[in-house]
Every structure is written in C-alpha cells, then in structure tokens.
Design an enzyme around this catalytic site. Sequence first.
Site, PDB file in Angstrom:
ATOM      1  N   CYS A 116      44.240 -12.694  16.219  1.00  0.00           N
ATOM      2  CA  CYS A 116      43.873 -14.210  16.346  1.00  0.00           C
ATOM      3  C   CYS A 116      43.889 -14.609  18.023  1.00  0.00           C
ATOM      4  O   CYS A 116      43.320 -14.026  18.690  1.00  0.00           O
ATOM      5  CB  CYS A 116      44.347 -15.171  15.360  1.00  0.00           C
ATOM      6  SG  CYS A 116      42.982 -16.429  15.394  1.00  0.00           S
ATOM      7  N   HIS A 126      43.307 -12.949  10.333  1.00  0.00           N
ATOM      8  CA  HIS A 126      44.827 -12.505  10.324  1.00  0.00           C
ATOM      9  C   HIS A 126      44.800 -11.468   9.113  1.00  0.00           C
ATOM     10  O   HIS A 126      45.270 -12.048   7.810  1.00  0.00           O
ATOM     11  CB  HIS A 126      45.375 -13.813   9.674  1.00  0.00           C
ATOM     12  CG  HIS A 126      45.454 -14.879  10.869  1.00  0.00           C
ATOM     13  ND1 HIS A 126      46.560 -14.995  11.610  1.00  0.00           N
ATOM     14  CD2 HIS A 126      44.585 -15.708  11.240  1.00  0.00           C
ATOM     15  CE1 HIS A 126      46.287 -16.132  12.616  1.00  0.00           C
ATOM     16  NE2 HIS A 126      45.023 -16.628  12.424  1.00  0.00           N
ATOM     17  N   GLN A 132      42.225 -12.927  21.055  1.00  0.00           N
ATOM     18  CA  GLN A 132      41.628 -13.708  22.237  1.00  0.00           C
ATOM     19  C   GLN A 132      42.304 -13.266  23.583  1.00  0.00           C
ATOM     20  O   GLN A 132      41.699 -13.145  24.647  1.00  0.00           O
ATOM     21  CB  GLN A 132      41.478 -15.152  21.963  1.00  0.00           C
ATOM     22  CG  GLN A 132      40.795 -15.364  20.607  1.00  0.00           C
ATOM     23  CD  GLN A 132      40.827 -17.045  20.145  1.00  0.00           C
ATOM     24  OE1 GLN A 132      41.547 -17.646  20.872  1.00  0.00           O
ATOM     25  NE2 GLN A 132      40.120 -17.395  18.997  1.00  0.00           N
ATOM     26  N   GLU A 187      47.549 -10.154   8.216  1.00  0.00           N
ATOM     27  CA  GLU A 187      48.896 -10.199   7.596  1.00  0.00           C
ATOM     28  C   GLU A 187      48.711 -11.215   6.329  1.00  0.00           C
ATOM     29  O   GLU A 187      49.763 -10.950   5.621  1.00  0.00           O
ATOM     30  CB  GLU A 187      49.762 -10.879   8.832  1.00  0.00           C
ATOM     31  CG  GLU A 187      49.572 -12.275   9.058  1.00  0.00           C
ATOM     32  CD  GLU A 187      48.586 -12.541  10.145  1.00  0.00           C
ATOM     33  OE1 GLU A 187      47.967 -11.679  10.452  1.00  0.00           O
ATOM     34  OE2 GLU A 187      48.731 -13.449  10.726  1.00  0.00           O
ATOM     35  N   LYS A 193      64.045 -20.807  -3.287  1.00  0.00           N
ATOM     36  CA  LYS A 193      63.559 -21.067  -4.599  1.00  0.00           C
ATOM     37  C   LYS A 193      62.233 -20.697  -4.594  1.00  0.00           C
ATOM     38  O   LYS A 193      61.992 -19.931  -5.794  1.00  0.00           O
ATOM     39  CB  LYS A 193      62.944 -22.850  -4.521  1.00  0.00           C
ATOM     40  CG  LYS A 193      64.012 -23.662  -5.111  1.00  0.00           C
ATOM     41  CD  LYS A 193      63.408 -25.019  -5.702  1.00  0.00           C
ATOM     42  CE  LYS A 193      62.451 -25.844  -4.463  1.00  0.00           C
ATOM     43  NZ  LYS A 193      63.391 -26.338  -3.556  1.00  0.00           N
ATOM     44  N   THR A 209      82.397 -24.762  -7.950  1.00  0.00           N
ATOM     45  CA  THR A 209      81.219 -24.877  -8.947  1.00  0.00           C
ATOM     46  C   THR A 209      80.922 -26.519  -8.970  1.00  0.00           C
ATOM     47  O   THR A 209      79.784 -26.749  -9.387  1.00  0.00           O
ATOM     48  CB  THR A 209      81.649 -24.887 -10.557  1.00  0.00           C
ATOM     49  OG1 THR A 209      82.777 -25.451 -10.930  1.00  0.00           O
ATOM     50  CG2 THR A 209      82.159 -23.048 -10.491  1.00  0.00           C
ATOM     51  N   ILE A 243      64.756 -38.814  -2.111  1.00  0.00           N
ATOM     52  CA  ILE A 243      63.826 -39.776  -2.478  1.00  0.00           C
ATOM     53  C   ILE A 243      62.588 -39.496  -2.782  1.00  0.00           C
ATOM     54  O   ILE A 243      61.899 -39.805  -3.678  1.00  0.00           O
ATOM     55  CB  ILE A 243      63.698 -40.942  -1.294  1.00  0.00           C
ATOM     56  CG1 ILE A 243      65.169 -41.498  -1.177  1.00  0.00           C
ATOM     57  CG2 ILE A 243      62.751 -42.141  -1.718  1.00  0.00           C
ATOM     58  CD1 ILE A 243      65.286 -42.658  -0.087  1.00  0.00           C
TER      59      ILE A 243
HETATM   60  N1  GLN Z   1      43.748 -21.042  18.874  1.00  0.00           N
HETATM   61  C1  GLN Z   1      43.133 -20.128  18.764  1.00  0.00           C
HETATM   62  C2  GLN Z   1      41.836 -20.764  17.916  1.00  0.00           C
HETATM   63  O1  GLN Z   1      41.829 -21.992  17.410  1.00  0.00           O
HETATM   64  C3  GLN Z   1      43.618 -19.134  17.863  1.00  0.00           C
HETATM   65  C4  GLN Z   1      44.167 -19.444  16.365  1.00  0.00           C
HETATM   66  C5  GLN Z   1      45.147 -18.549  15.969  1.00  0.00           C
HETATM   67  O2  GLN Z   1      45.796 -17.741  16.388  1.00  0.00           O
HETATM   68  N2  GLN Z   1      45.567 -18.740  14.714  1.00  0.00           N
HETATM   69  O3  GLN Z   1      40.698 -20.083  17.837  1.00  0.00           O
END
Ligand code: GLN
Length: 539
Positions: free
Chosen positions: A382, A508, A386, A510, A18, A189, A150
Amino acid sequence: MDTKYIFVTGGVVSSLGKGIIAASLACLLKARGFRVTIQKFDPYINVDPGTLNPYEHGECYVTADGQETDLDLGHYERFTNVHTSRANNVTTGRIYQSVIEKERRGDYLGKTVQIVPHITDEIKRRVKYLGTTGQYDFIITEIGGVVGDIESLPFLEAVRQLRWELGTDSLCVHLTYVPYIAAAKELKTKPTQHSVKSLQELGIQPDVLVLRTEKEIPADVRRKIALFCNVEPDCVVQSRDVNSIYKVPLKMHEQHLDEIVLRKTHTPAQTEPHMEPWMDFVHRLDSATETVTIGLVGKYVELQDAYKSISEALLHAATYADHKLNLVYIHSEKLTDENVGERLADMDGVIIAPGFGHRGIDGKFVALKWCREHDVPTFGICLGMQCMVIEFARNVLGLADAHSTEMNPLTPHNVIDLMEEQKNISNMGGTMRLGAYDCALRPGSKAAEAYGSTLVSERHRHRFEFNNDYRERFEAAGMQCVGENPAAKLVEVVEMPEKRWFIGTQYHPEYSSTVLAPSPIFRSFVNAAITYHNEKENK
Ligand code: GLN
C-alpha cells in the site's frame, strides 16, 4: 439445529486475549464440521475503528466486504479460515447511530427513547442478525472491554436478556486472570472471584471460566474457583502462556473446551475435531531450525499490534517454508543514507509498511533505494508500494520532486495521486477504497507466478493511486505495472522483473492470510528471502 450463541466476556484486566480464546473455540468447532462465525462488539463511540490511529487500538483490519474493523477479526479469520463481514464488528457508535436514525424517522413516535429497551434491543438485534441468515450453527460474540467498565453495561444487559430468552441455546464463557505473587509463591484467585461476582450482579452467570495464567493452576485451586463461582469443576479451564497463539486451540481441546460447549448447549457431537492440518502447522512451527530474517520498515515499531496481519502473514509463510521467522522492526524515522547499510545488512528480505501521512516517509525512500541498489527481496504494501513508485521516479527517472499528493499536494510530478472517485469526498470515516477488488496479473510476471493465477482478489484501504500518466516512463525504465483492476485500470501491482524479488502491491494481501490458507504472495516473498539468504551464506 438451532443456532447457538456463545458470549465471551473478560474480567480483571484487559489484553488477556479474549479474541484468541474466541477464535480458538471457533477453530475447534469448525474442525468438528460446524458452521461458525465470530463477531466483536466494541464499547467505544467511534462508528468503526477506521478513524483511530494504531496507537489507540492497534491495526485496523479490513474485511472482504470493505468494513474497517477491530484487529481481533483478523484473528478470527486466521483461526477459522472463514471470511468475516461488516456485520461481524459492531460498536456503541453504530448502535446509537441506528437508534437515533430510527428516532428521527419516527419509528418510535410518542415514546421516550432509552438505553433499556431501545439501545439494548438494537444490540440484541445485531447479536442475532448473523443467526437469522441460516448460515451458522454457532455464533460466538466477543464483548470488548472488561466487566465493570461503564461503557460495556448496555452490552452485558443485552447478554443477560439474551441468555434468558435463549436458554441452553446460549452460553457464557468468562475469561479472567489468575496472578502469581512471587513473594508469597502463590496463585491468587480473588480477582477471578470478584470479577465473576460483578458479572453475577449484572444477572449473568458464566458457564465456563477460562483462567489466563503464567503458572500451572493446580486442580484443587480450579475446584476452589468452581465452588466459589457456581461453575461446574470441569468447566474451569486454564490458559497458560504458550510461545505461539496457534497452540491455544490445541491447549483448549486438551481441556475439552469444545466438548464442554457442545454438552452445555445440548449439541450432539458427531466426531472429534479434524485438527491434523492445524497440527501440521504447529509441528512445523516447533521443528524449524533455520531462520529467515525480515526487516519491517515502518513508523509504529514500538507498537507491534500496528502491523499484526503483516507479522502473522510472514509467520504463516515462514512456517510453511519450514523456517523460523526473525522479524526485525526498523524505525523509518531513524533511517538515513548513512546508517541504512548497517541497519539492513542482515536482512534477507525487507517489507515497506502501509501507512498514512508524512511521518517516517523519508526513511522508507532511503530503505527502498538501498534495497533496490543491493537487490534485496523487497515487498512494498500500500503506502509501501506508493513509496516504491516515488523512489523509482526520483532516483531512476530523475524526477527529483516526485511525490504523492498526499504528502505534497503541489508536487510537479504527482506519480501517486488522489483517486478520481475520492476527489469530492470530505467525510473521513469509511470513505476510502475499501475491501476486495479484482486484480488481473500479467502472465509471466513474478506476481502471477506467486499466485499461480492471473486473476486474484485482494483487500484494499487507500485513497491514492499510481498515476497512469507516468506508466510508459516507468515501464521503459524497468518498473512494470503487472497488476491492474480490470474495471478501473487502476495499477494494483508494480514489479522490477530484473531484480530478485521487488514487488509492490496497492492492496493488502496480509488481510487474507490464514493458518490453513497462507497468502501466496507472502509465501513467494519469504521463499525469495530464504533463497537470497542461502546465496549469501554460500558466497
Ligand atoms: N496513505 C495511502 C493512501 O491512502 C496508503 C494507505 C495505506 O497504506 N493503507 O492511499
């Protein structure tokens, strides 16, 4: 013109797409010059999907204004190139939360608060909210779930009332499934007829039917469906499986879905949709012959929706580089120092995925060490960024126990630590550092070069950050902090300049990659992977 409201409902089974149909229609209307937005109403009780793990509901998408939302909002943005906001995703939980708050405040004093009219009125108010801003000609509302659930009944009752109020300023598109029974060699159908009947029992007559199908549905079968379902024959549109979701808008246009919507809502059509840039993208997608292979190291490999925005951003980048994308999901829990060489050998580039918690993290360190030592283009996002920092601290700075306090609160070297503003937070829902923040990039860095700019804004979803106490030691040893938030001095981007492409982003990127505006840093990463591939070939 008055704002037009289009409702998209689904029948027979879930997962019919959808969101893609809603996004494709929006894409066509936008290409005709209309101002369009899409919103999703989800029937579950969670206030937002931020507290769901990806096994429950796939990726959690984040809007620029910091709302954790359903992944369909990612499709909406990728197809329309228009930002969504916190108003574009509403759940049953949020509806009840505001009705209950009003009740406690005394807004309904003396009255019994009921699903009809109080909950339905709140749904209607939220459906119409974006229309009241005057910013949109079309508001497409996707109702999550399947007719007959529901949970979705109050939403469908609100749709019934709105259709009655709005008349031809509204329209209902119903998506169903036409199965092919191989033994009988027949398309069936009946499920569609039943699903439309269920909608009609709720007082909703669909105007347009979109039929998902694996096989071509002959015209006489479509006419039969039209006859049984009180729908005009040309308003029965088929959506056959295609090899890319980005072809769906073109397929819908071939069957005049956009024209039908304009006709039915009495909207004058000025022009044909301007789809040339979109068609250029689809043409590149089809005509690429070379392949770039990217490994995505994460813990949800069996569930590809968990990394939807990353895989789409990679596809955008590869397509604009005229390459096919071969995306290989690599299970971080299964990576060891013994098998990493063999698992990553064919990768032209490696992405270390975002995530939460301890599971699979050791495999990310294994992958990062191997990629750093073999100088493979590597992109940490992210948690991935780290992990880049932690791996570097352990194996280059010699801080053997370095960790994030998320995984080990007692680590002697907390190179990744809880952000100051997170320290007093106890509620888990909607309390991370969320949404778009500025990032200043060091001139001359690979990251700045990728963006062609030294100030960017990207979206975030995290609680932990690079610990600035360690900054000098990292920089002296070759990992530079090349991006930071100008106000908070929070490290946003790390990179190793002497490597081919070794960059980690706390944000991020993306989330903001769309078909018509692909993410610059994903493009830079994929281009580096292609260059590396060609170097390996020519050796
Ligand atoms: N767990 C990590 C933090 O909270 C990275 C979070 C993530 O990758 N979106 O900072």
